[in-house]
Motif scaffolding. Structure first.
Motif, PDB file in Angstrom:
ATOM      1  N   GLY A 108       0.775  -1.227   0.000  1.00 61.03           N
ATOM      2  CA  GLY A 108       0.000   0.000   0.000  1.00 61.03           C
ATOM      3  C   GLY A 108       0.813   1.287   0.000  1.00 61.03           C
ATOM      4  N   LYS A 109       2.128   1.195  -0.033  1.00 58.59           N
ATOM      5  CA  LYS A 109       2.975   2.389  -0.005  1.00 58.59           C
ATOM      6  C   LYS A 109       3.414   2.776  -1.412  1.00 58.59           C
ATOM      7  CE  LYS A 109       4.728   1.529   4.629  1.00 58.59           C
ATOM      8  NZ  LYS A 109       5.904   1.311   5.458  1.00 58.59           N
ATOM      9  N   ASP A 110       3.722   4.063  -1.594  1.00 56.92           N
ATOM     10  CA  ASP A 110       4.285   4.544  -2.848  1.00 56.92           C
ATOM     11  C   ASP A 110       5.778   4.266  -2.827  1.00 56.92           C
ATOM     12  OD1 ASP A 110       1.875   5.591  -3.809  1.00 56.92           O
ATOM     13  OD2 ASP A 110       2.169   7.459  -2.701  1.00 56.92           O
ATOM     14  N   VAL A 111       6.281   3.546  -3.835  1.00 55.16           N
ATOM     15  CA  VAL A 111       7.687   3.165  -3.886  1.00 55.16           C
ATOM     16  C   VAL A 111       8.250   3.532  -5.252  1.00 55.16           C
ATOM     17  CG1 VAL A 111       9.350   1.276  -3.686  1.00 55.16           C
ATOM     18  CG2 VAL A 111       7.246   1.212  -2.325  1.00 55.16           C
ATOM     19  N   LEU A 112       9.402   4.179  -5.251  1.00 49.06           N
ATOM     20  CA  LEU A 112      10.102   4.529  -6.484  1.00 49.06           C
ATOM     21  C   LEU A 112      11.330   3.639  -6.615  1.00 49.06           C
ATOM     22  CD1 LEU A 112      10.536   6.405  -8.936  1.00 49.06           C
ATOM     23  CD2 LEU A 112      11.891   7.878  -7.411  1.00 49.06           C
ATOM     24  N   VAL A 113      11.422   2.926  -7.718  1.00 51.32           N
ATOM     25  CA  VAL A 113      12.597   2.113  -8.031  1.00 51.32           C
ATOM     26  C   VAL A 113      13.412   2.897  -9.050  1.00 51.32           C
ATOM     27  CG1 VAL A 113      13.443  -0.076  -8.983  1.00 51.32           C
ATOM     28  CG2 VAL A 113      11.349  -0.043  -7.596  1.00 51.32           C
ATOM     29  N   VAL A 114      14.660   3.213  -8.700  1.00 51.00           N
ATOM     30  CA  VAL A 114      15.519   3.978  -9.605  1.00 51.00           C
ATOM     31  C   VAL A 114      16.366   2.987 -10.387  1.00 51.00           C
ATOM     32  CG1 VAL A 114      17.330   5.723  -9.782  1.00 51.00           C
ATOM     33  CG2 VAL A 114      15.545   5.940  -8.034  1.00 51.00           C
ATOM     34  N   GLY A 115      16.138   2.925 -11.695  1.00 53.00           N
ATOM     35  CA  GLY A 115      16.889   2.022 -12.564  1.00 53.00           C
ATOM     36  C   GLY A 115      16.075   0.809 -12.944  1.00 53.00           C
ATOM     37  N   CYS A 116      16.247   0.379 -14.191  1.00 46.37           N
ATOM     38  CA  CYS A 116      15.468  -0.771 -14.660  1.00 46.37           C
ATOM     39  C   CYS A 116      16.376  -1.872 -15.206  1.00 46.37           C
ATOM     40  CB  CYS A 116      14.432  -0.343 -15.687  1.00 46.37           C
ATOM     41  SG  CYS A 116      15.135   0.347 -17.184  1.00 46.37           S
ATOM     42  N   GLY A 117      17.534  -2.062 -14.555  1.00 48.73           N
ATOM     43  CA  GLY A 117      18.364  -3.217 -14.877  1.00 48.73           C
ATOM     44  C   GLY A 117      17.704  -4.457 -14.293  1.00 48.73           C
ATOM     45  N   ASN A 118      18.417  -5.560 -14.273  1.00 47.01           N
ATOM     46  CA  ASN A 118      17.837  -6.811 -13.766  1.00 47.01           C
ATOM     47  C   ASN A 118      17.298  -6.654 -12.349  1.00 47.01           C
ATOM     48  OD1 ASN A 118      18.458  -8.042 -16.134  1.00 47.01           O
ATOM     49  ND2 ASN A 118      20.213  -9.166 -15.366  1.00 47.01           N
ATOM     50  N   SER A 119      18.107  -6.080 -11.449  1.00 49.65           N
ATOM     51  CA  SER A 119      17.671  -5.937 -10.056  1.00 49.65           C
ATOM     52  C   SER A 119      16.461  -5.019  -9.957  1.00 49.65           C
ATOM     53  CB  SER A 119      18.809  -5.388  -9.188  1.00 49.65           C
ATOM     54  OG  SER A 119      19.887  -6.275  -9.173  1.00 49.65           O
ATOM     55  N   GLY A 120      16.529  -3.873 -10.613  1.00 46.76           N
ATOM     56  CA  GLY A 120      15.426  -2.931 -10.543  1.00 46.76           C
ATOM     57  C   GLY A 120      14.121  -3.515 -11.038  1.00 46.76           C
ATOM     58  N   MET A 121      14.178  -4.235 -12.149  1.00 45.81           N
ATOM     59  CA  MET A 121      12.953  -4.824 -12.701  1.00 45.81           C
ATOM     60  C   MET A 121      12.408  -5.941 -11.812  1.00 45.81           C
ATOM     61  SD  MET A 121      12.240  -2.921 -15.155  1.00 45.81           S
ATOM     62  CE  MET A 121      11.035  -3.649 -16.231  1.00 45.81           C
ATOM     63  N   GLU A 122      13.293  -6.768 -11.269  1.00 40.39           N
ATOM     64  CA  GLU A 122      12.832  -7.828 -10.372  1.00 40.39           C
ATOM     65  C   GLU A 122      12.213  -7.243  -9.111  1.00 40.39           C
ATOM     66  OE1 GLU A 122      15.557 -10.963  -9.464  1.00 40.39           O
ATOM     67  OE2 GLU A 122      15.925 -11.433 -11.563  1.00 40.39           O
ATOM     68  N   ILE A 123      12.837  -6.190  -8.574  1.00 32.00           N
ATOM     69  CA  ILE A 123      12.306  -5.556  -7.367  1.00 32.00           C
ATOM     70  C   ILE A 123      10.960  -4.896  -7.664  1.00 32.00           C
ATOM     71  CG2 ILE A 123      12.684  -3.632  -5.763  1.00 32.00           C
ATOM     72  CD1 ILE A 123      15.689  -4.460  -5.805  1.00 32.00           C
ATOM     73  N   ALA A 124      10.865  -4.180  -8.781  1.00 26.89           N
ATOM     74  CA  ALA A 124       9.599  -3.540  -9.146  1.00 26.89           C
ATOM     75  C   ALA A 124       8.488  -4.584  -9.305  1.00 26.89           C
ATOM     76  CB  ALA A 124       9.770  -2.737 -10.435  1.00 26.89           C
ATOM     77  N   TYR A 125       8.802  -5.682  -9.932  1.00 26.87           N
ATOM     78  CA  TYR A 125       7.833  -6.764 -10.125  1.00 26.87           C
ATOM     79  C   TYR A 125       7.394  -7.334  -8.773  1.00 26.87           C
ATOM     80  CZ  TYR A 125       5.844 -10.949 -12.342  1.00 26.87           C
ATOM     81  OH  TYR A 125       5.002 -11.938 -12.769  1.00 26.87           O
ATOM     82  N   ASP A 126       8.358  -7.538  -7.868  1.00 32.46           N
ATOM     83  CA  ASP A 126       8.045  -8.072  -6.541  1.00 32.46           C
ATOM     84  C   ASP A 126       7.207  -7.076  -5.739  1.00 32.46           C
ATOM     85  OD1 ASP A 126       8.502 -10.249  -4.528  1.00 32.46           O
ATOM     86  OD2 ASP A 126       9.437  -8.588  -3.430  1.00 32.46           O
TER      87      ASP A 126
END
Length: 171
Positions: A108-126
């Motif tokens: 339920g929180k607003d989260v900003l992921v900086v970068g869309c490399g492998n780690s960033g995309m996996e974290i955003a997906y999670d």
């Protein structure tokens, strides 16, 4: 050695680790851990590399002579959070991807992921899976025809993945 055909285009971390273990076994590669390169130099008249290594586990210095040198340290071996003006006054939480465990604390929180490399995309997906309101800031547009289809199972939930290009925001 190619990836097994059953793996998806974006290989999950555990499958990638398994692939690396199989690769090392297949080719007889025996990595040495707890070792840090002190220096590397090329011996011109011998056409060889000299690598001086500090072995912290054995508390020794080791010297290797090799015909070839491959530097494969990875760009993210140590987490680095750049100095961003205003970050010290930010009242929310921030972390490097190396500290991320899962999205449970971000429901339920607003989260900003900086970068869309492998780690960033996996974290955003999670994060999306856990119900965080996730945005990604990327240097350039994501060019993947698979992105929307890979997120399709989550599009029925009351949240969305937002994407912003660096060129369109002020940092």
């Amino acid at each position: 050695m190619p990836y097994p055909p059953k793996l998806p285009m974006f290989v999950p971390k555990n499958d990638f680790i398994s692939y690396l273990d199989n690769y090392a076994s297949h080719f007889g590669i025996n990595p040495r851990f707890h070792c840090y390169v002190e220096s590397v130099y090329y011996i011109k008249n011998a056409s060889r590399w000299c690598i001086v290594v500090r072995n912290n586990k054995l508390n020794t210095i080791e010297v290797y002579i090799a015909k070839f040198l491959v530097v494969a340290t990875g760009e993210n071996s140590e987490g680095l959070i750049p100095k961003v003006p205003g970050l010290d006054g930010f009242e929310g939480m921030y972390m490097h991807s190396s500290q991320y465990a899962n999205g449970k604390d971000f429901i339920g929180k607003d989260v900003l992921v900086v970068g869309c490399g492998n780690s960033g995309m996996e974290i955003a997906y999670d994060l999306l899976y856990w119900g965080a309101h996730t945005s990604i800031v990327a240097r350039s547009p994501v060019k993947s025809p698979h992105l929307s289809s890979s997120l399709e199972p989550f599009l029925t939930f009351p949240f969305q993945l937002r994407y912003t290009s660096y060129s369109k925001c002020m940092l």
